[in-house]
Motif scaffolding. Structure first.
Motif, mmCIF file in Angstrom:
data_model
loop_
_atom_site.group_PDB
_atom_site.id
_atom_site.type_symbol
_atom_site.label_atom_id
_atom_site.label_comp_id
_atom_site.label_asym_id
_atom_site.label_seq_id
_atom_site.Cartn_x
_atom_site.Cartn_y
_atom_site.Cartn_z
ATOM 1 N N SER A 193 6.504 14.420 35.470
ATOM 2 C CA SER A 193 6.852 14.759 36.847
ATOM 3 C C SER A 193 7.590 13.616 37.515
ATOM 4 C CB SER A 193 5.586 15.078 37.644
ATOM 5 O OG SER A 193 4.777 13.918 37.782
ATOM 6 N N SER A 194 8.290 13.939 38.597
ATOM 7 C CA SER A 194 9.002 12.919 39.355
ATOM 8 C C SER A 194 8.038 11.909 39.963
ATOM 9 C CB SER A 194 9.836 13.576 40.464
ATOM 10 O OG SER A 194 10.872 14.350 39.916
ATOM 11 N N GLU A 195 6.861 12.409 40.386
ATOM 12 C CA GLU A 195 5.874 11.508 40.985
ATOM 13 C C GLU A 195 5.393 10.465 39.973
ATOM 14 O OE1 GLU A 195 5.813 14.761 41.100
ATOM 15 O OE2 GLU A 195 6.223 15.159 43.229
ATOM 16 N N THR A 196 5.109 10.928 38.749
ATOM 17 C CA THR A 196 4.668 10.002 37.708
ATOM 18 C C THR A 196 5.800 9.071 37.296
ATOM 19 O OG1 THR A 196 3.128 11.679 36.899
ATOM 20 C CG2 THR A 196 3.617 9.842 35.427
ATOM 21 N N PHE A 197 7.020 9.601 37.252
ATOM 22 C CA PHE A 197 8.198 8.795 36.935
ATOM 23 C C PHE A 197 8.326 7.636 37.922
ATOM 24 C CE2 PHE A 197 12.661 7.788 37.616
ATOM 25 C CZ PHE A 197 13.174 7.675 36.332
ATOM 26 N N ASP A 198 8.202 7.941 39.207
ATOM 27 C CA ASP A 198 8.315 6.906 40.232
ATOM 28 C C ASP A 198 7.155 5.917 40.137
ATOM 29 O OD1 ASP A 198 10.641 8.035 41.218
ATOM 30 O OD2 ASP A 198 9.584 9.283 42.686
ATOM 31 N N ALA A 199 5.951 6.429 39.877
ATOM 32 C CA ALA A 199 4.778 5.559 39.791
ATOM 33 C C ALA A 199 4.912 4.578 38.636
ATOM 34 C CB ALA A 199 3.514 6.392 39.646
ATOM 35 N N LEU A 200 5.347 5.071 37.467
ATOM 36 C CA LEU A 200 5.497 4.198 36.312
ATOM 37 C C LEU A 200 6.568 3.146 36.563
ATOM 38 C CD1 LEU A 200 4.786 3.422 33.433
ATOM 39 C CD2 LEU A 200 6.379 5.172 32.623
ATOM 40 N N THR B 261 -6.449 0.349 29.666
ATOM 41 C CA THR B 261 -5.517 1.450 29.852
ATOM 42 C C THR B 261 -5.448 1.853 31.320
ATOM 43 O OG1 THR B 261 -7.235 3.099 29.411
ATOM 44 C CG2 THR B 261 -5.922 2.336 27.526
ATOM 45 N N VAL B 262 -4.307 2.426 31.692
ATOM 46 C CA VAL B 262 -4.081 2.951 33.038
ATOM 47 C C VAL B 262 -3.605 4.388 32.894
ATOM 48 C CG1 VAL B 262 -2.824 2.691 35.195
ATOM 49 C CG2 VAL B 262 -3.411 0.674 33.852
ATOM 50 N N LYS B 263 -4.271 5.308 33.560
ATOM 51 C CA LYS B 263 -3.922 6.723 33.478
ATOM 52 C C LYS B 263 -3.119 7.091 34.716
ATOM 53 C CE LYS B 263 -6.009 10.973 31.763
ATOM 54 N NZ LYS B 263 -5.336 10.799 30.461
ATOM 55 N N LEU B 264 -1.825 7.367 34.511
ATOM 56 C CA LEU B 264 -0.954 7.702 35.638
ATOM 57 C C LEU B 264 -0.961 9.188 35.953
ATOM 58 C CD1 LEU B 264 2.044 5.323 34.922
ATOM 59 C CD2 LEU B 264 0.127 4.985 36.458
ATOM 60 N N ASP B 265 -1.125 10.016 34.934
ATOM 61 C CA ASP B 265 -1.370 11.442 35.141
ATOM 62 C C ASP B 265 -2.047 11.989 33.890
ATOM 63 O OD1 ASP B 265 0.555 11.997 33.198
ATOM 64 O OD2 ASP B 265 2.077 12.636 34.614
#
Length: 296
Positions: free
Chosen positions: A13-20, A110-114
Motif C-alpha cells: 500500500s501507499s501508506e506502507t510505502f511511505d512508512a518504510l 523485527t519491525v512489522k509495518l503491515d
C-alpha cells in the motif's frame, strides 16, 4: 565490471510505502533516484554494502527484507522512537520485537509495518564478520630491545609519560635490561637522540616522549613542526619504527589529563604503537622474497 545490484521489493500500500521510506530515511540511508509514472512509485535507498541471497527449498525464518547493522541496540532505540512518533504508545510493542539471539550467531529484531511487510535488523556476533583479512602486529615485546627518548622539560608531565611507556613494555613481556632510556633537555632535542639510537640498529623501535605547552613555549608551532618532522624523517631514513608521544597542549591541565589523569596515558599508547609496528615490520620482512642468486 559489476557496479551494483538492485533487489526490487513490492510494497502493498501507499501508506506502507511511505512508512518504510520514512523509516529508512530516519536511519540515515542515502536516498537514490525516485520515480513516479502515474501508475506506480519507486524509492531507491543506497547502502555502502549489500548482499543478494538466493534461497530454494526451505525458506529461512527471517523477514524478506534484512538490514545488517553495526550498532544494533542503538538502531533498536531509533526505530522504537520513530514508531512512537507515528503510533500510540500502547501500539508500539506489537510492532517491534526485542533484540534476541539467533541460531546463526547473530542478534536480530523485527519491525512489522503491515500484515505483509516485516523488516529485520541484525548484527553478527562474530567480531571478524565482514572484516577483510589483514596483516596485523602482535603486542609482544619479549625478546627485543626498546629505546625511549624522554625530555626533562616539564618533568611532572614527561615522567608520567615515561611510566606509561615502561608499564606498556613490561606488561607486554619486555625485560628491564632490554629497555634503554635516554633523557634529553627538551622536546627540541628528542629527534636528534632518536636518530642516533635508530642508526645503531640495536632497537626494535624508538619511543619519543615530550611535551610542548603553547603558553610556555615561544614559537610553539615552529618548534612542534620541527620536532615532528625530525622524528618522522628519522623513521623514514633509518627504517626503524618511531612512536610519537610528544604532547602538544594549550595548558598544563590538558597535558596532565593526557598523561594519565583523565584521558589515558599518551606514553602508554605510544609504547603499544611501537610494539605493534615493530611486529608488523618483522612480519613484512619475513614475507619479502629471497634475492635471486647471482650467477657468474
Amino acid at each position: 565490471m559489476i557496479k551494483a545490484i538492485t533487489a526490487v521489493t513490492p510494497v502493498a500500500s501507499s501508506e506502507t510505502f511511505d512508512a518504510l521510506g520514512e523509516l529508512l530515511a530516519a536511519l540515515g540511508f542515502e536516498p537514490g533516484k525516485n520515480w513516479n509514472d502515474g501508475t506506480g512509485r519507486g524509492a531507491a535507498f543506497l547502502a555502502p554494502l549489500a548482499n543478494l541471497e538466493l534461497v530454494t527449498g526451505r525458506q529461512p525464518a527471517v523477514p524478506r527484507l534484512l538490514i545488517e547493522t553495526t550498532q544494533l541496540d542503538q538502531v533498536h532505540t531509533t526505530v522504537e522512537a520513530w514508531l512512537q512518533g507515528r503510533l500510540r504508545t500502547e501500539e508500539v510493542p506489537a510492532k517491534i520485537s526485542s533484540v534476541e539471539l539467533t541460531h546463526w550467531n547473530s542478534r536480530l529484531f523485527t519491525v512489522k509495518l503491515d500484515a505483509d511487510l516485516e523488516v529485520g535488523f541484525w548484527q553478527s556476533e562474530n567480531v571478524l564478520h565482514g572484516v577483510p583479512v589483514a596483516l596485523e602486529g602482535d603486542l609482544s615485546a619479549a625478546g627485543r630491545k626498546w629505546a625511549i627518548v624522554v625530555a626533562r622539560w616539564n618533568a611532572v608531565i614527561t615522567d608520567r609519560l615515561l611510566q606509561g611507556s615502561l608499564d606498556a613494555l613490561l606488561r607486554s613481556g619486555a625485560k628491564k635490561e632490554d629497555i634503554e632510556i635516554v633523557r634529553v633537555p627538551g622536546a627540541w632535542e628528542v629527534p636528534s637522540a632518536a636518530r642516533m639510537l635508530a642508526e645503531s640498529k640495536r632497537f626494535a623501535a624508538i619511543i619519543t616522549l615530550g611535551v610542548l605547552l603553547r603558553g610556555e613555549t615561544a614559537h610553539y608551532e615552529a618548534i612542534y613542526n620541527e620536532v615532528s618532522r625530525g622524528i618522522g624523517q628519522s623513521q623514514q631514513d633509518t627504517g626503524v619504527p618511531h612512536a610519537f608521544g610528544v604532547l602538544t597542549c594549550e595548558t598544563l591541565e590538558q597535558a596532565l589529563d593526557r598523561a594519565g589523569l583523565k584521558a589515558g596515558n599518551k606514553g602508554f599508547e605510544a609504547a603499544i604503537a611501537a610494539i605493534e609496528m615493530a611486529s608488523i615490520q618483522q612480519k613484512l620482512a619475513a614475507r619479502q622474497p629471497e634475492p635471486a642468486e647471482q650467477t657468474a
